[in-house]
Write a protein that holds these residues in place. Sequence first.
Motif, mmCIF file in Angstrom:
data_model
loop_
_atom_site.group_PDB
_atom_site.id
_atom_site.type_symbol
_atom_site.label_atom_id
_atom_site.label_comp_id
_atom_site.label_asym_id
_atom_site.label_seq_id
_atom_site.Cartn_x
_atom_site.Cartn_y
_atom_site.Cartn_z
ATOM 1 N N THR A 1 -47.665 33.660 -10.835
ATOM 2 C CA THR A 1 -48.402 33.762 -9.576
ATOM 3 C C THR A 1 -49.509 32.698 -9.519
ATOM 4 O O THR A 1 -49.975 32.205 -10.555
ATOM 5 C CB THR A 1 -49.050 35.143 -9.430
ATOM 6 O OG1 THR A 1 -50.018 35.324 -10.481
ATOM 7 C CG2 THR A 1 -48.005 36.240 -9.491
ATOM 8 N N SER A 2 -49.938 32.368 -8.299
ATOM 9 C CA SER A 2 -51.020 31.394 -8.114
ATOM 10 C C SER A 2 -52.301 31.863 -8.792
ATOM 11 O O SER A 2 -53.007 31.085 -9.437
ATOM 12 C CB SER A 2 -51.278 31.164 -6.626
ATOM 13 O OG SER A 2 -50.136 30.650 -5.986
ATOM 14 N N SER A 3 -52.577 33.161 -8.650
ATOM 15 C CA SER A 3 -53.810 33.697 -9.235
ATOM 16 C C SER A 3 -53.821 33.546 -10.754
ATOM 17 O O SER A 3 -54.833 33.187 -11.352
ATOM 18 C CB SER A 3 -53.982 35.177 -8.879
ATOM 19 O OG SER A 3 -54.146 35.339 -7.499
ATOM 20 N N ARG A 4 -52.662 33.765 -11.383
ATOM 21 C CA ARG A 4 -52.600 33.664 -12.835
ATOM 22 C C ARG A 4 -52.804 32.220 -13.293
ATOM 23 O O ARG A 4 -53.481 31.969 -14.295
ATOM 24 C CB ARG A 4 -51.259 34.191 -13.327
ATOM 25 C CG ARG A 4 -51.237 34.423 -14.841
ATOM 26 C CD ARG A 4 -50.011 35.189 -15.270
ATOM 27 N NE ARG A 4 -50.049 35.474 -16.695
ATOM 28 C CZ ARG A 4 -49.066 36.042 -17.372
ATOM 29 N NH1 ARG A 4 -47.962 36.442 -16.721
ATOM 30 N NH2 ARG A 4 -49.174 36.271 -18.662
ATOM 31 N N ALA B 1 -52.805 27.746 -4.692
ATOM 32 C CA ALA B 1 -52.467 28.943 -3.919
ATOM 33 C C ALA B 1 -51.956 28.595 -2.527
ATOM 34 O O ALA B 1 -51.082 29.277 -1.985
ATOM 35 C CB ALA B 1 -53.693 29.849 -3.811
ATOM 36 N N LYS C 1 -44.831 28.052 -10.790
ATOM 37 C CA LYS C 1 -44.696 29.005 -9.677
ATOM 38 C C LYS C 1 -43.223 29.305 -9.381
ATOM 39 O O LYS C 1 -42.873 30.424 -8.997
ATOM 40 C CB LYS C 1 -45.385 28.442 -8.421
ATOM 41 C CG LYS C 1 -46.908 28.405 -8.534
ATOM 42 C CD LYS C 1 -47.565 27.948 -7.244
ATOM 43 C CE LYS C 1 -47.484 29.026 -6.177
ATOM 44 N NZ LYS C 1 -48.257 28.681 -4.972
#
Length: 809
Positions: free
Chosen positions: A720-723, A799, A715
């Motif tokens: 990104t957190s979603s990735r 996230a 990060k």
Amino acid sequence: MTAVLTLCLSNLRKKKFHNGMIGLLILLSTLLLATSITVMMNSNNLFTDMHKKTNGSHEMLEMLKGLHDPDQVYQWWNKQDGVSTSKLLPFRKVGGMKKEGEPSSTELSSLTLYMMDTPERPFVVDELLFAQGKESAVPAKGEIWLPTSIAYLYDLAVGDRLEFSTGNKKFTLQVSAVVVDIPFGAPFPTDARIWMNHEDYAQTVQGIEGKEQYMLGLRYEGYSSSSSYWDKFEQEMGTPFLETKISLEQMSSFYLIINKIIGFIMIFMGIVMILVALFTIGFTISDDILSNYKTIGVIKALGLTSKKIASVYLMQYIFISIIGIVPGLAISRLLSDLIIKNTLSSLKGIPVPGGLAESLITLIVGIFVIVMVILCVAYYANKARSIQPMQAIRFGMSETDNSKLLKRFGAKQNSLLAFGRAPLSIVLGLRNVMKNRKASILMLLLATVMSAVLVLGFVLLYSIGNIKKTAADWGYDSSDISLVVVNSSSFPKGEVDQLMRSDTRIKNIGWLGYVNAVVSDGGATDLDVDTVDRKSMNFSVTVLDGSYDEVGYTTIKGRNPKNKNEISIGIRVAKQLNKDVGDTIEIYIEGHKQSLIVSGIYQSISNQSESARIIADTLQVSDPDYGDYAAAFINVNDPLDADTIVSEIGEKYKDSATVATMQTLLDATFKQAFASIILPMSFMGLLFTAVTMVIIYSISRTNIRKESKTYGIYKSVGLTSSRIRWSVTRGIVAVSAIGAVLGMVLGVYFLPVILRSIFLDYGIADLPLIINWGAIISMACFTMAAAGLGTWASSRVVARTSPRILVIE
């Protein structure tokens, strides 16, 4: 001991969720094992208890054709020591019934009803148990006793008025009691005994044309001695018993079939569940030892022995096991009662036996589970013995593992999973899978089991729900329309046959009759070397005026009979007589001895394959005037015309025959099986889906927390957190996809093979399952979706947490 207890409590507090999941697994495995064993044992016990309570018959003789003098047979058996006989029970057959004031029901009208002239109770053998209504010696005038087998299935109760027809007249009687009638009370009824008052019997059905028919129940002091009595009967009477004889095995079989299937599946699921629980415990202990390697080294350096460290885990999981086993055993009692009441609806209202035996079984199951947990914990906790304090404090692992890790780091740059050599999301996902191999194996196992459970349940339910497609493989015909003769004396067979053959909508018609056959020791030929110790065998023979192939009957070996010197036999007849295609069989049919060639062998669940098939020409050799056909099977050129033809024939011959499409009749026969099996199968499917999601969530959360620093770095450099979450989820979904494919193979090919061992007792050697690959693949996708949801939910910590905190952790 204080230190051990403190560490044990610390482990329980730190991993509440994970410990809870293991406790849940132990609870569920205990529940499934205890329930399955209780269901199978209590089903058998319930039947045995009812059979004993009613002084049930071991054999039921039906004298339908007048080949023996009923009084002479009754007197002979009544004089035998060691044998109890029922009273000689006269009856007449009628076809179907309907509720007064309601439209005619295909299910009720297709039943074969034995209208019994009820003698005064007690019956001595096959006593009736009253489930509803007031108990009395005989039914009052204008009233009947109805068996539970049809009362509960078709929602009939005390006070209902039922309309019957003898062909030329109708009469109505009121239900005054619902009784358990053991010989004719099994699930999936196609016939039933209706107990009438003597005056009603004499006024309504005794006047039907033809001879009165009789039943006689026999109960032996020792059932194994029955063959010696039948040998004596044949010697003294000069002939074997030529009429229908129903054995205890035939009477009891359909009481137990559904519970055997459910019990088998639940035992399999329970064993798998306990293996998953043990694997999860082993994974957790190994992971805990590796995660706390340095801490354990410090503790050992301070003087705590390896034995005491292992006892920390033993104490922890014994406590968790007790918390899981006790409610599991308690719930299993409630669940087993629910399943038994659902599957043995004909015995509803009769208390389920229990007591010491059942309590002992559940106790044994509980002890078995806790012993397996103790052995598993002892094995994995023993790994703490190899921890050397100095290596643990210096490296946080053994020196050997540290060297391997350094070598692995040096080799990463050449790996296919190195950054830059493959897409980033694939590298992250597969690295998570490969780095946590034990966790990945556990998730693979879970996905495999879940997929197998869902696929097997779907295949069973889909096959039963679409039984018309495989009716021939179950031993039924596969014609479009079935006509059942209600009253042969008033049924114009010739007129109907001519009408059908002249109708351009009708493709073909075949007339079906039933006779009884006997093969005895005396009928064996010199070639029958295995018949020395074989007793007489009675079985039903189907007589067809037409082509078996045209009406849809099939064989699993050879072919259907086409010539008058040929016979096709069921697999159980073939096994007992040691006959194969091409062999000759000496057989009494309607009292006349014939020598026939076996043209084929078939399977049939309706009579457990204890039957045979011949064409009408075979019977007409000894009985040229035979015309006692009980049914007709009709095929139409256009299936859309079937309902119209049924309506036309049914209206014209409603007083002497009932007509229905084959789909309607099969639905009526198998709807009880479908209703009985859908509840437990749905329960197990939902159970495994929930367990899979929760365990994958727990394991993924543990893995993510272990890799929190790595994900923090990712990060920090811009991922990104979603990735990150999608990458981790894709890796687990890939693992579950492999498991789903393995589960499909197990559910379609392996588990049904094991299930066939149950159906073999019911005359089915090749289990006719319908494989709908589109829906099966959907089940596999559902497994992958469950794994993906569990992983995605567990990765929320990535996230929610800032990169700096993740790196610090």
